[in-house]
Design a protein around this motif. Structure first.
Motif, PDB file in Angstrom:
ATOM      1  N   VAL A  12      29.345  33.791  30.988  1.00  0.00           N
ATOM      2  CA  VAL A  12      30.524  33.813  30.108  1.00  0.00           C
ATOM      3  C   VAL A  12      30.155  33.912  28.632  1.00  0.00           C
ATOM      4  O   VAL A  12      30.814  34.651  27.877  1.00  0.00           O
ATOM      5  CB  VAL A  12      31.419  32.581  30.378  1.00  0.00           C
ATOM      6  N   PRO A  13      29.128  33.211  28.130  1.00  0.00           N
ATOM      7  CA  PRO A  13      28.791  33.356  26.707  1.00  0.00           C
ATOM      8  C   PRO A  13      28.395  34.760  26.295  1.00  0.00           C
ATOM      9  O   PRO A  13      28.294  35.048  25.096  1.00  0.00           O
ATOM     10  CB  PRO A  13      27.611  32.375  26.538  1.00  0.00           C
ATOM     11  N   LYS A  14      28.173  35.668  27.247  1.00  0.00           N
ATOM     12  CA  LYS A  14      27.868  37.060  26.924  1.00  0.00           C
ATOM     13  C   LYS A  14      29.128  37.896  26.737  1.00  0.00           C
ATOM     14  O   LYS A  14      29.048  39.056  26.332  1.00  0.00           O
ATOM     15  CB  LYS A  14      27.028  37.691  28.039  1.00  0.00           C
ATOM     16  N   LYS A  43      36.431  38.891  35.534  1.00  0.00           N
ATOM     17  CA  LYS A  43      36.294  37.648  36.305  1.00  0.00           C
ATOM     18  C   LYS A  43      35.685  37.908  37.682  1.00  0.00           C
ATOM     19  O   LYS A  43      34.980  37.045  38.231  1.00  0.00           O
ATOM     20  CB  LYS A  43      37.655  36.948  36.436  1.00  0.00           C
ATOM     21  N   ASP A  44      35.924  39.084  38.240  1.00  0.00           N
ATOM     22  CA  ASP A  44      35.308  39.414  39.533  1.00  0.00           C
ATOM     23  C   ASP A  44      33.787  39.538  39.402  1.00  0.00           C
ATOM     24  O   ASP A  44      33.050  39.171  40.331  1.00  0.00           O
ATOM     25  CB  ASP A  44      35.892  40.717  40.083  1.00  0.00           C
ATOM     26  N   LEU A 101      37.032  27.490  33.296  1.00  0.00           N
ATOM     27  CA  LEU A 101      37.126  28.379  34.451  1.00  0.00           C
ATOM     28  C   LEU A 101      37.130  27.539  35.723  1.00  0.00           C
ATOM     29  O   LEU A 101      36.310  26.619  35.873  1.00  0.00           O
ATOM     30  CB  LEU A 101      35.961  29.361  34.499  1.00  0.00           C
ATOM     31  N   LYS A 102      38.042  27.863  36.607  1.00  0.00           N
ATOM     32  CA  LYS A 102      38.077  27.213  37.919  1.00  0.00           C
ATOM     33  C   LYS A 102      37.491  28.191  38.935  1.00  0.00           C
ATOM     34  O   LYS A 102      38.052  29.254  39.170  1.00  0.00           O
ATOM     35  CB  LYS A 102      39.508  26.831  38.301  1.00  0.00           C
ATOM     36  N   ILE A 108      41.604  30.813  34.576  1.00  0.00           N
ATOM     37  CA  ILE A 108      40.935  30.901  33.282  1.00  0.00           C
ATOM     38  C   ILE A 108      41.865  30.271  32.262  1.00  0.00           C
ATOM     39  O   ILE A 108      42.966  30.777  32.022  1.00  0.00           O
ATOM     40  CB  ILE A 108      40.612  32.362  32.908  1.00  0.00           C
ATOM     41  N   ASP A 109      41.436  29.176  31.686  1.00  0.00           N
ATOM     42  CA  ASP A 109      42.321  28.392  30.818  1.00  0.00           C
ATOM     43  C   ASP A 109      41.672  28.221  29.450  1.00  0.00           C
ATOM     44  O   ASP A 109      40.832  27.331  29.265  1.00  0.00           O
ATOM     45  CB  ASP A 109      42.586  27.030  31.469  1.00  0.00           C
TER      46      ASP A 109
END
Length: 309
Positions: A120-122, A132-133, A81-82, A162-163
């Motif tokens: 993110v792990p959730k 993402k917001d 994630l950037k 998001i890559d």
């Protein structure tokens, strides 16, 4: 006189070094004998040579820091994630920003890593794209609370990229392509079904109109035959002979129309000059026999009815 020139030159240098300029949207920190003395804003300022010094300058403009975080989602997919963080030094807290924190970029980066790897792990990979917001809001909330103490204001945080892992992206592209092909096939099937239905409706309408035309044609033929029979009856020809004569006449009209078509390959067998006469005699005899049978059946029915009474 020999020592006067160097003294004047040294004095001129000291005088010139007493003045300094602070640029727009910049704050200068002045120290006196190594101790904080004052904060100067943009413009021309004066300091005491050899006593005061400019310890540093801080930009008051909005700055951006891009942080790339690699973490794992709930469905065990590694993703990068950037996160772009826009921040600035609070004008009234230049002292805290300069003296309390040496490396603000490292501090912001640490907080971004901490929040992203907690949020993110959730989530599943699809939810990361959708929410993402929410990740950006969580990062901003955490950073604001922490960095406000150090004189920094977090203006905005954005998850700009998001890559996922390359293999995951290829799989997602294949799934997307398959979904699009499925939708395209459904649309093509619907279009073909509509064409078939419309074609069937058109054929049904054509058959209906064709049947109506045939019915109208037969109705007119029957009316014409009826009128022909009436005309023949007036000249003394009974109904049976008139019917036979009309059929024979139609037979010859058909032969004439077939013969008129030079491209026709139709052959009627058997056919002879006596065919018309033979046909007429057969039909008259058939009608006569039919009438006799009808009269006999009628009499038998009446006799049976009389016996029952």
């Amino acid at each position: 006189m020999f020592f006067l020139a160097p003294l004047l030159f040294f004095g001129l240098i000291l005088l010139l070094s007493s003045f300094f300029i602070i640029k727009q949207q910049t704050a200068g920190i002045i120290e006196r004998f190594g101790k904080f003395h004052s904060i100067r804003q943009s413009g021309l300022h004066l300091k005491i040579p050899l006593v005061d010094r400019i310890a540093g300058k801080l930009s008051l403009k909005i700055q951006q820091l891009d942080v790339i975080v690699e973490t794992k989602t709930l469905d065990d997919v590694f993703v990068k994630l950037k996160v772009s963080v826009q921040y600035k030094v609070i004008k009234d807290k230049v002292y805290e920003a300069f003296y309390k924190l040496d490396y603000p970029h490292d501090q912001i980066t640490s907080y971004v890593f901490d929040v992203v790897r907690a949020e993110v792990p959730k989530m599943r990979l699809d939810d990361v794209f959708v929410k993402k917001d929410d990740i950006a809001i969580a990062v901003k909330s955490e950073l604001n609370e922490a960095m406000m103490t150090y004189g920094y204001d977090i203006i905005k945080t954005l998850v700009t990229d998001i890559d996922p892992d390359s293999q995951v992206k290829e799989a997602m592209n294949r799934i997307n392509a398959a979904e699009r092909e499925k939708v395209a096939a459904q649309y093509e099937g619907d279009a073909q079904r509509i064409l078939i239905v419309e074609k069937a409706k058109a054929e049904a309408e054509s058959k209906r109109l064709q049947g109506q035309g045939i019915a109208d044609q037969r109705r007119e033929i029957a009316r014409g035959l009826e009128e022909s029979v009436e005309v023949l009856n007036k000249v003394g020809i009974n109904s049976q002979e008139a019917s036979a004569l009309i059929v024979v006449t139609q037979h010859y009209d058909t032969l004439q129309s077939i013969g008129a078509d030079t491209n026709s390959n139709l052959i009627l067998l058997p056919n002879s000059p006596q065919a018309g006469s033979q046909m007429l005699n057969d039909m008259v005899a058939s009608f006569a026999a039919s009438n006799q049978i009808g009269e006999a059946m009628k009499k038998a029915k009446e006799n049976k009815k009389n016996k029952d009474i």
